[in-house]
Write a protein that holds these residues in place. Sequence first.
Motif, PDB file in Angstrom:
ATOM      1  N   GLY A 193       0.782  -1.228   0.000  1.00 28.70           N
ATOM      2  CA  GLY A 193       0.000   0.000   0.000  1.00 28.70           C
ATOM      3  C   GLY A 193       0.812   1.275   0.000  1.00 28.70           C
ATOM      4  N   HIS A 194       2.135   1.165   0.100  1.00 31.50           N
ATOM      5  CA  HIS A 194       3.000   2.342   0.050  1.00 31.50           C
ATOM      6  C   HIS A 194       3.405   2.604  -1.395  1.00 31.50           C
ATOM      7  N   GLU A 195       4.066   3.713  -1.616  1.00 26.04           N
ATOM      8  CA  GLU A 195       4.515   4.067  -2.956  1.00 26.04           C
ATOM      9  C   GLU A 195       5.475   3.018  -3.509  1.00 26.04           C
ATOM     10  N   SER A 196       5.430   2.860  -4.815  1.00 23.63           N
ATOM     11  CA  SER A 196       6.408   2.001  -5.481  1.00 23.63           C
ATOM     12  C   SER A 196       7.742   2.749  -5.524  1.00 23.63           C
ATOM     13  N   THR A 197       8.760   2.094  -5.993  1.00 25.77           N
ATOM     14  CA  THR A 197      10.077   2.732  -6.106  1.00 25.77           C
ATOM     15  C   THR A 197       9.998   3.987  -6.965  1.00 25.77           C
ATOM     16  N   LEU A 198       9.402   3.864  -8.143  1.00 22.34           N
ATOM     17  CA  LEU A 198       9.351   5.012  -9.056  1.00 22.34           C
ATOM     18  C   LEU A 198       8.425   6.107  -8.549  1.00 22.34           C
ATOM     19  N   GLU A 199       7.332   5.750  -7.913  1.00 16.76           N
ATOM     20  CA  GLU A 199       6.465   6.755  -7.297  1.00 16.76           C
ATOM     21  C   GLU A 199       7.223   7.477  -6.185  1.00 16.76           C
ATOM     22  N   GLY A 200       8.028   6.727  -5.431  1.00 12.51           N
ATOM     23  CA  GLY A 200       8.820   7.318  -4.358  1.00 12.51           C
ATOM     24  C   GLY A 200       9.878   8.278  -4.870  1.00 12.51           C
ATOM     25  N   VAL A 201      10.519   7.917  -5.980  1.00  7.84           N
ATOM     26  CA  VAL A 201      11.508   8.817  -6.592  1.00  7.84           C
ATOM     27  C   VAL A 201      10.838  10.143  -6.941  1.00  7.84           C
ATOM     28  N   LYS A 202       9.675  10.061  -7.568  1.00 12.52           N
ATOM     29  CA  LYS A 202       8.961  11.270  -7.988  1.00 12.52           C
ATOM     30  C   LYS A 202       8.485  12.093  -6.787  1.00 12.52           C
ATOM     31  N   SER A 203       7.854  11.449  -5.825  1.00 11.05           N
ATOM     32  CA  SER A 203       7.299  12.226  -4.711  1.00 11.05           C
ATOM     33  C   SER A 203       8.391  12.796  -3.803  1.00 11.05           C
ATOM     34  N   LEU A 204       9.489  12.059  -3.589  1.00  9.73           N
ATOM     35  CA  LEU A 204      10.588  12.608  -2.795  1.00  9.73           C
ATOM     36  C   LEU A 204      11.192  13.813  -3.506  1.00  9.73           C
ATOM     37  N   SER A 205      11.364  13.708  -4.806  1.00 10.65           N
ATOM     38  CA  SER A 205      11.882  14.843  -5.574  1.00 10.65           C
ATOM     39  C   SER A 205      10.972  16.056  -5.417  1.00 10.65           C
ATOM     40  N   GLU A 206       9.678  15.842  -5.525  1.00  7.22           N
ATOM     41  CA  GLU A 206       8.719  16.940  -5.388  1.00  7.22           C
ATOM     42  C   GLU A 206       8.744  17.541  -3.982  1.00  7.22           C
ATOM     43  N   ARG A 207       8.836  16.676  -2.961  1.00  9.26           N
ATOM     44  CA  ARG A 207       8.859  17.188  -1.580  1.00  9.26           C
ATOM     45  C   ARG A 207      10.127  17.989  -1.304  1.00  9.26           C
ATOM     46  N   LEU A 208      11.249  17.540  -1.849  1.00  8.55           N
ATOM     47  CA  LEU A 208      12.518  18.215  -1.573  1.00  8.55           C
ATOM     48  C   LEU A 208      12.748  19.440  -2.443  1.00  8.55           C
ATOM     49  N   ASN A 209      12.083  19.495  -3.585  1.00  8.82           N
ATOM     50  CA  ASN A 209      12.269  20.622  -4.492  1.00  8.82           C
ATOM     51  C   ASN A 209      11.934  21.919  -3.756  1.00  8.82           C
ATOM     52  N   GLY A 210      12.858  22.849  -3.777  1.00  6.65           N
ATOM     53  CA  GLY A 210      12.653  24.114  -3.089  1.00  6.65           C
ATOM     54  C   GLY A 210      13.201  24.123  -1.674  1.00  6.65           C
ATOM     55  N   ARG A 211      13.463  22.958  -1.118  1.00  8.30           N
ATOM     56  CA  ARG A 211      14.011  22.886   0.237  1.00  8.30           C
ATOM     57  C   ARG A 211      15.505  22.575   0.211  1.00  8.30           C
ATOM     58  N   CYS A 212      16.013  22.247  -0.956  1.00  6.74           N
ATOM     59  CA  CYS A 212      17.423  21.881  -1.103  1.00  6.74           C
ATOM     60  C   CYS A 212      18.068  22.811  -2.116  1.00  6.74           C
ATOM     61  N   MET A 213      19.376  22.813  -2.114  1.00  8.91           N
ATOM     62  CA  MET A 213      20.094  23.616  -3.090  1.00  8.91           C
ATOM     63  C   MET A 213      19.821  23.104  -4.503  1.00  8.91           C
ATOM     64  N   SER A 214      19.782  21.809  -4.649  1.00  8.57           N
ATOM     65  CA  SER A 214      19.575  21.214  -5.962  1.00  8.57           C
ATOM     66  C   SER A 214      19.005  19.818  -5.785  1.00  8.57           C
ATOM     67  N   VAL A 215      17.958  19.509  -6.521  1.00 10.47           N
ATOM     68  CA  VAL A 215      17.382  18.165  -6.507  1.00 10.47           C
ATOM     69  C   VAL A 215      17.331  17.674  -7.943  1.00 10.47           C
ATOM     70  N   GLU A 216      17.961  16.546  -8.175  1.00 11.69           N
ATOM     71  CA  GLU A 216      17.937  15.930  -9.494  1.00 11.69           C
ATOM     72  C   GLU A 216      17.467  14.496  -9.329  1.00 11.69           C
TER      73      GLU A 216
END
Length: 97
Positions: free
Chosen positions: A42-65
């Motif tokens: 019921g949790h995010e898949s690997t690829l869903e996790g990559v996308k959502s972590l990127s979105e959550r960190l965007n703007g809070r870090c110097m650079s998110v790729e």
Amino acid sequence: MPDPDAYTKEFGYFDRNDKMNKNVFICGGGAEDPQYEKYYNGHESTLEGVKSLSERLNGRCMSVESVVYEGKYHVNYVKPMLKEYLEQNFPAGGTEN
């Protein structure tokens, strides 16, 4: 574990800090989701996790790729991922000692 979804809140990091002054590189293999589907529970898949972590960190870090290595499993993309990351962030031909 008291909060099994703590990873979705970066384990409280941003409760303690306003920003993360780091460059963040997140990657996953495009073929990993089906391989690990039985573990998501019921949790995010690997690829869903990559996308959502990127979105959550965007703007809070110097650079998110984030990069998804299509058609690859973890064991197939680690070597090219490390090479790509090192060449991008530590290019050869710098100042000689």
